[in-house]
Each structure stands twice: as C-alpha cells, then as structure tokens.
Scaffold this motif. Structure first.
Motif, short mmCIF file in Angstrom:
data_model
loop_
_atom_site.label_atom_id
_atom_site.label_comp_id
_atom_site.label_asym_id
_atom_site.label_seq_id
_atom_site.Cartn_x
_atom_site.Cartn_y
_atom_site.Cartn_z
N ASN A 149 1.11 -1.17 -0.09
CA ASN A 149 -0.33 -0.21 0.18
C ASN A 149 0.59 0.88 -0.16
O ASN A 149 1.47 1.85 1.17
CB ASN A 149 -0.58 -0.01 1.37
CG ASN A 149 -1.63 0.65 0.92
OD1 ASN A 149 -1.42 2.22 1.10
ND2 ASN A 149 -3.43 0.48 1.50
N GLN B 217 -0.35 4.53 1.98
CA GLN B 217 -0.53 4.49 3.29
C GLN B 217 1.60 5.06 3.96
O GLN B 217 1.85 4.96 4.40
CB GLN B 217 -0.17 3.05 3.91
CG GLN B 217 -0.60 3.31 5.13
CD GLN B 217 -1.09 2.13 5.87
OE1 GLN B 217 -1.96 0.58 4.85
NE2 GLN B 217 -1.75 1.76 6.90
N HIS B 218 2.29 4.30 2.94
CA HIS B 218 3.64 4.13 3.06
C HIS B 218 4.27 5.25 2.91
O HIS B 218 5.25 5.85 3.94
CB HIS B 218 4.62 2.70 2.81
CG HIS B 218 6.13 3.51 2.23
ND1 HIS B 218 6.87 2.63 3.03
CD2 HIS B 218 6.48 3.81 1.09
CE1 HIS B 218 7.88 3.02 2.53
NE2 HIS B 218 7.92 3.70 1.91
N HIS C 147 3.33 7.76 6.13
CA HIS C 147 3.83 7.32 7.24
C HIS C 147 5.32 6.89 7.38
O HIS C 147 5.23 7.15 7.72
CB HIS C 147 3.01 6.37 8.14
CG HIS C 147 1.28 5.72 7.96
ND1 HIS C 147 0.90 6.37 9.08
CD2 HIS C 147 0.16 5.75 7.73
CE1 HIS C 147 -0.69 6.56 9.46
NE2 HIS C 147 -0.82 5.97 8.07
N LYS D 188 6.84 10.16 7.10
CA LYS D 188 5.78 11.73 8.29
C LYS D 188 6.94 12.27 8.30
O LYS D 188 6.52 13.66 8.42
CB LYS D 188 5.11 11.14 9.02
CG LYS D 188 3.94 11.87 8.99
CD LYS D 188 2.45 11.70 10.12
CE LYS D 188 1.91 12.38 10.11
NZ LYS D 188 2.46 13.58 12.02
N GLN E 10 -5.39 11.99 5.24
CA GLN E 10 -5.66 11.09 5.76
C GLN E 10 -6.86 10.44 5.21
O GLN E 10 -7.45 8.96 5.39
CB GLN E 10 -6.04 11.10 7.64
CG GLN E 10 -4.42 11.49 7.99
CD GLN E 10 -3.70 10.29 8.16
OE1 GLN E 10 -3.82 9.04 8.33
NE2 GLN E 10 -2.08 10.37 8.05
N LEU F 168 -7.06 8.98 1.55
CA LEU F 168 -6.34 7.59 2.61
C LEU F 168 -7.72 6.88 3.01
O LEU F 168 -6.89 5.65 2.66
CB LEU F 168 -5.24 7.34 2.94
CG LEU F 168 -4.14 6.46 3.62
CD1 LEU F 168 -3.90 5.52 2.06
CD2 LEU F 168 -3.38 6.20 5.09
N ALA F 169 -7.96 6.80 3.94
CA ALA F 169 -8.50 5.99 4.56
C ALA F 169 -9.91 5.83 3.57
O ALA F 169 -10.44 4.67 3.58
CB ALA F 169 -9.88 6.78 5.33
N LEU G 295 -8.85 2.96 1.58
CA LEU G 295 -8.82 1.77 1.72
C LEU G 295 -10.37 0.96 1.87
O LEU G 295 -10.48 -0.21 1.29
CB LEU G 295 -8.16 2.02 3.36
CG LEU G 295 -6.91 2.50 3.19
CD1 LEU G 295 -5.80 2.80 5.10
CD2 LEU G 295 -5.71 1.17 3.04
#
Length: 243
Positions: A205, A208-209, A212, A215, A233, A236-237, A240
């Motif tokens: 992913n 997400q990588h 995080h 960051k 965020q 991203l949610a 997913l």
C-alpha cells in the motif's frame, strides 16, 4: 560571521537615518565601512541590493534570487518566512553605496563602495594577493574516491505513471489525486534513493507507506496545515475502504 556583519550593517543603517552634524560621516572607522555594506551571502559589497520586507535584511539581488524560486522562501539569514512579492530594491542602501568610500584591500586607494567590485576585479595588488593565497590541503589525507553517481534525493518519479520532478509533497499529492485506487505494488522512490533503501522492495500500500514511513521529513520541510493533513488521511481512508 555573516550574521555579525548583517547586525553591524543594520545598526549602521539605523544610525545613518538619524540626523547628523556636518558632512554626515559615519561614526565607524573607514576600514570597517566595506564590511558594514557587505552582502551576508557573497560577503562582497552589495550589488543591486534588495531588502526583505518582513525582516528588513538586505542582500545582493542575484544572491537572493535562488531563494525566490521555492514555494515557501525563508530569509537566508534569520530563516523567517517571507513573501517574495515584498522583496524590494533598497534605494537607501544604493544611495549610501554611492556616498561612502573605503580603502581598497590591495592598493589602499579610496574607492566609492558602488565601484568597489569593479575596482577589485582590476586591481593588480588584489589579484596578486589572491594568487599568493595558500592552497587548500586536507588535514588528514584520504585515498577514498569521490563518488560520481550520487542519486537524486530531492525530486522523485511517480512509481505508477512515471511523472517526473516531484518533490516529496508533490509526490504524495500526485499519488492521492491520480492513483488512489491503483492496486499495483510499487517500489517507493524515496526509499530506493537512500543508501539503506532496497530498490527491489515493493510496498503493498504505497499511499499508506508515504504518509507514515516518510511522515517525519514531510512534516519538517513542508509547511502545511492540520486541515491539509486531515484531508490526506481522509483520502487514504476512503482509498482503503473502496479497496
């Protein structure tokens, strides 16, 4: 040293703005005038000086120009953010450069500060001093070769579509805007450019990588608001959830 010169220059300019007696000469010795009107970047007498509106620091126009090419410029001296539109030609400094003289560091001839650069370039004494300067010698000799294939760690290529010249902020935004639903596993261009990076490792992913794993540097070097982080965020949610 550059900060000290700027402080002295600013103090001198404030004194010059006050009423003076007689011919209005500087209170400082003639030998220090050149340093008082020197650019903190190139350490030479100002050439086409410009001043930053927010902090009032003065630089040569050409010296400050690279700082104006970035999205959120910082003053090279105090690191305070400034608006490029509020950088103006410093006419007061230009008048002072034309009014005051200083001795040449080579022939000691008194030269108007505005002409000091051109005089030094043609002064045989100064050129002789430069020629006689000691050559740089490393303190500890080394036999290690200088690397010639240093990777670019400033801009990156999108691993999905190959878009080029993206800094870390632009890479995150580009991938969220254009590849939010892309299921492909890709190699992180940021990690692979680092000495410890594995150019064969593919993130399951990647979005997400990015948010995080990288960051810390993203927060440190990019000025963005809490609302913008929340938007990233949320995107991203949603990504997913859709997958």
């Amino acid at each position: 040293m550059a900060m000290f010169r700027s402080f002295v220059s600013a103090s001198t300019q404030l004194r010059q703005q006050q009423p003076s007696n007689g011919a209005g000469s500087l209170a400082a010795p003639a030998e220090s005038i050149e340093s008082q009107f020197s650019c903190p970047i190139c350490l030479e007498v100002y050439y086409k000086p410009v001043s930053i509106g927010s902090c009032a620091h003065t630089f040569c126009g050409e010296c400050l120009h690279p700082c104006l090419q970035v999205t959120s410029p910082l003053c090279p001296l105090c690191r305070v953010p400034f608006d490029p539109k509020k950088v103006e030609r410093s006419s007061s400094v230009e008048k002072q450069l034309a009014s005051y003289k200083a001795p040449c560091r080579g022939c000691s001839k008194k030269v108007a500060l505005v002409k000091m650069r051109s005089h030094i370039a043609s002064c045989s004494k100064v050129q002789e001093q430069i020629a006689n300067c000691p050559k740089f010698v490393p303190v500890v000799p080394t036999s290690q070769p200088i690397p010639s294939n240093i990777p670019n760690r400033s801009t990156f290529v999108c691993p999905f579509c190959g878009a080029r010249n993206l800094d870390q902020q632009q890479l995150v935004k580009h991938c969220i805007d254009n590849h939010r639903n892309d299921p492909n596993k890709v190699v992180c261009p940021v990690c692979s450019a680092m000495p410890w990076g594995d150019p064969s490792y593919k993130s399951s992913n990647f979005l997400q990588h990015l948010l995080h794993r990288h960051k810390f540097s993203y927060d440190t070097f990019v000025d963005y608001s809490i609302d913008e982080e929340a938007a990233l965020q949320t995107a991203l949610a949603l990504s997913l959830a859709e997958n």
